[in-house]
Design a protein around this motif. Sequence first.
Motif, short mmCIF file in Angstrom:
data_model
loop_
_atom_site.label_atom_id
_atom_site.label_comp_id
_atom_site.label_asym_id
_atom_site.label_seq_id
_atom_site.Cartn_x
_atom_site.Cartn_y
_atom_site.Cartn_z
N PHE A 1 13.83 -18.76 26.75
CA PHE A 1 14.23 -17.71 25.96
C PHE A 1 14.99 -16.61 27.00
CE2 PHE A 1 13.39 -13.46 24.19
CZ PHE A 1 14.21 -13.34 23.19
N ILE A 2 14.45 -16.33 27.72
CA ILE A 2 14.75 -15.25 28.80
C ILE A 2 15.98 -15.79 29.60
CG2 ILE A 2 14.23 -14.04 30.91
CD1 ILE A 2 12.95 -12.99 28.30
N LEU A 3 16.11 -17.11 29.96
CA LEU A 3 17.28 -17.53 30.53
C LEU A 3 18.49 -17.15 29.71
CD1 LEU A 3 18.80 -18.94 32.86
CD2 LEU A 3 18.06 -21.15 31.93
N LYS A 4 18.12 -17.67 28.28
CA LYS A 4 19.15 -17.38 27.59
C LYS A 4 19.58 -15.97 27.40
CE LYS A 4 20.26 -17.90 22.39
NZ LYS A 4 19.86 -18.29 20.96
N ILE A 5 18.59 -15.19 27.19
CA ILE A 5 19.12 -13.69 27.18
C ILE A 5 19.97 -13.23 28.54
CG2 ILE A 5 18.20 -11.30 27.68
CD1 ILE A 5 16.03 -11.94 25.88
N SER A 6 19.61 -13.72 29.84
CA SER A 6 20.28 -13.37 30.89
C SER A 6 21.71 -14.09 31.09
CB SER A 6 19.54 -14.01 32.02
OG SER A 6 18.16 -13.52 32.29
N ASP B 1 13.34 -21.05 41.74
CA ASP B 1 13.36 -21.15 43.41
C ASP B 1 14.95 -20.66 43.81
OD1 ASP B 1 10.98 -22.71 43.70
OD2 ASP B 1 11.71 -24.22 43.05
N VAL B 2 15.05 -19.82 44.81
CA VAL B 2 16.18 -19.62 44.96
C VAL B 2 16.59 -19.89 46.81
CG1 VAL B 2 17.68 -17.41 45.37
CG2 VAL B 2 15.91 -17.64 43.80
N GLU B 3 17.81 -20.41 47.02
CA GLU B 3 18.46 -20.80 48.34
C GLU B 3 19.35 -19.85 48.63
OE1 GLU B 3 19.33 -24.85 48.99
OE2 GLU B 3 18.66 -25.00 46.66
N TYR B 4 19.35 -19.34 49.73
CA TYR B 4 20.46 -18.33 50.37
C TYR B 4 21.11 -19.17 51.58
CZ TYR B 4 18.12 -14.44 47.80
OH TYR B 4 17.81 -13.52 47.01
N LYS B 5 22.39 -19.51 51.40
CA LYS B 5 23.15 -20.23 52.43
C LYS B 5 24.37 -19.74 52.81
CE LYS B 5 21.59 -24.47 50.48
NZ LYS B 5 21.97 -25.99 49.95
N TRP B 6 24.33 -19.05 54.30
CA TRP B 6 25.44 -18.58 54.69
C TRP B 6 26.21 -19.61 55.40
CZ3 TRP B 6 27.43 -13.52 54.42
CH2 TRP B 6 26.64 -12.52 54.12
N PHE C 1 16.14 -23.05 37.86
CA PHE C 1 15.48 -22.63 36.94
C PHE C 1 14.84 -23.84 36.19
CE2 PHE C 1 18.29 -19.06 37.18
CZ PHE C 1 17.44 -18.06 37.22
N ALA C 2 13.81 -23.64 35.38
CA ALA C 2 13.29 -24.91 34.45
C ALA C 2 14.43 -25.02 33.55
CB ALA C 2 12.03 -24.58 34.03
N GLY C 3 15.10 -24.14 32.88
CA GLY C 3 16.15 -24.25 32.10
C GLY C 3 17.56 -24.30 32.36
N ILE D 1 28.49 -19.86 38.60
CA ILE D 1 28.46 -21.18 37.87
C ILE D 1 27.25 -20.90 37.11
CG2 ILE D 1 28.89 -23.57 37.85
CD1 ILE D 1 29.96 -23.51 40.59
N HIS D 2 27.09 -21.04 35.84
CA HIS D 2 25.82 -21.22 35.00
C HIS D 2 25.90 -22.54 34.34
CE1 HIS D 2 25.50 -16.92 35.25
NE2 HIS D 2 26.69 -16.70 34.78
N SER D 3 24.70 -23.48 34.62
CA SER D 3 24.53 -24.76 34.13
C SER D 3 23.09 -24.86 33.40
CB SER D 3 24.43 -25.81 35.04
OG SER D 3 25.79 -25.66 36.00
N ALA D 4 23.32 -24.56 32.07
CA ALA D 4 22.04 -24.40 31.46
C ALA D 4 21.68 -25.88 30.45
CB ALA D 4 22.14 -23.45 30.03
N ASP D 5 20.37 -26.12 30.52
CA ASP D 5 20.05 -27.24 29.90
C ASP D 5 20.23 -27.30 28.21
OD1 ASP D 5 19.43 -28.49 32.40
OD2 ASP D 5 17.24 -27.90 32.28
#
Length: 275
Positions: free
Chosen positions: A4-9, A233-238, A250-252, A271-275
């Motif tokens: 639900f929060i992912l949807k809000i975001s 989980d967040v990855e930072y890649k330079w 995210f789980a969703g 790029i948003h990819s939602a399940d």
Amino acid sequence: MKKFILKISLIILLSVSTNYAYSFNNSYYRLIEDRLTEQTTEKEHIEEVFSNSNLIMSEEEKIYFLGCDFEHSEENKQEINNRLNKSDFFRNYKNELKKYHLTANNFSKLYYRNNNDSLENNSDSSDLCNEYSNINIILLDNNELMIPYKNQLVFLHRLSNEDEKKLNDFYNNEKCLDRQEKEGMVFINVCYYQNMSILDVYNAMSKDPAYIFREKIGIGENRSVTYEDEVVDVEYKWKGKNKLEIIQHFAGGETSYIFKHKKNGTKLTTIHSAD
């Protein structure tokens, strides 16, 4: 709840980037989490809704929150008191008001939902707005905002002048292309930020709760982190000093942010990819 929060975001991120016009000097408010005790009813739900949502007050004194516009009621303290009394506010929140030593004398202004304005008739935003249609927002005489919500009082404080300037500079320099939508619930936003470095853009976005940018980073610093409260989980890649990729799992769904610095500013592809 996390979906639900992912949807809000996703709704807020996509709508803000393409549809909502920011003024030059908005004010920004954040949840005062210290006021929520372990005994607070639905504490986790309140934290998720109010911590992940940007509450913005424009120069015209309109408040934008959870996909809704709230209008300023042109009333004095006595009229505000009468309006709230008719809605049984003082009876329903008697114990909460006593807990925080508040009376009607502490109320400066009242904001109510504008039913005719919901992000240019965006259906998803309208649905979200309708879910919170009964919310009133009260400005206290100490400049905090108070929101009666599920028989509890939720409080928000204003950001510092420095943090507000970062956010306003970010939005005022933002120029975005039309959002692209691909099959499989994939949304792509491309925005340009003139005269801003990658870190300028990142640091400004870190002040906006719609983005989960909590790490203080420097050029070339790669890392992976997990935020258990957000289940992400967040990855930072330079890739050199002029390109940064941040991937949030995210789980969703998954969100990727690709920053590229060019001579006159920074390009950001989201790029948003939602399940």
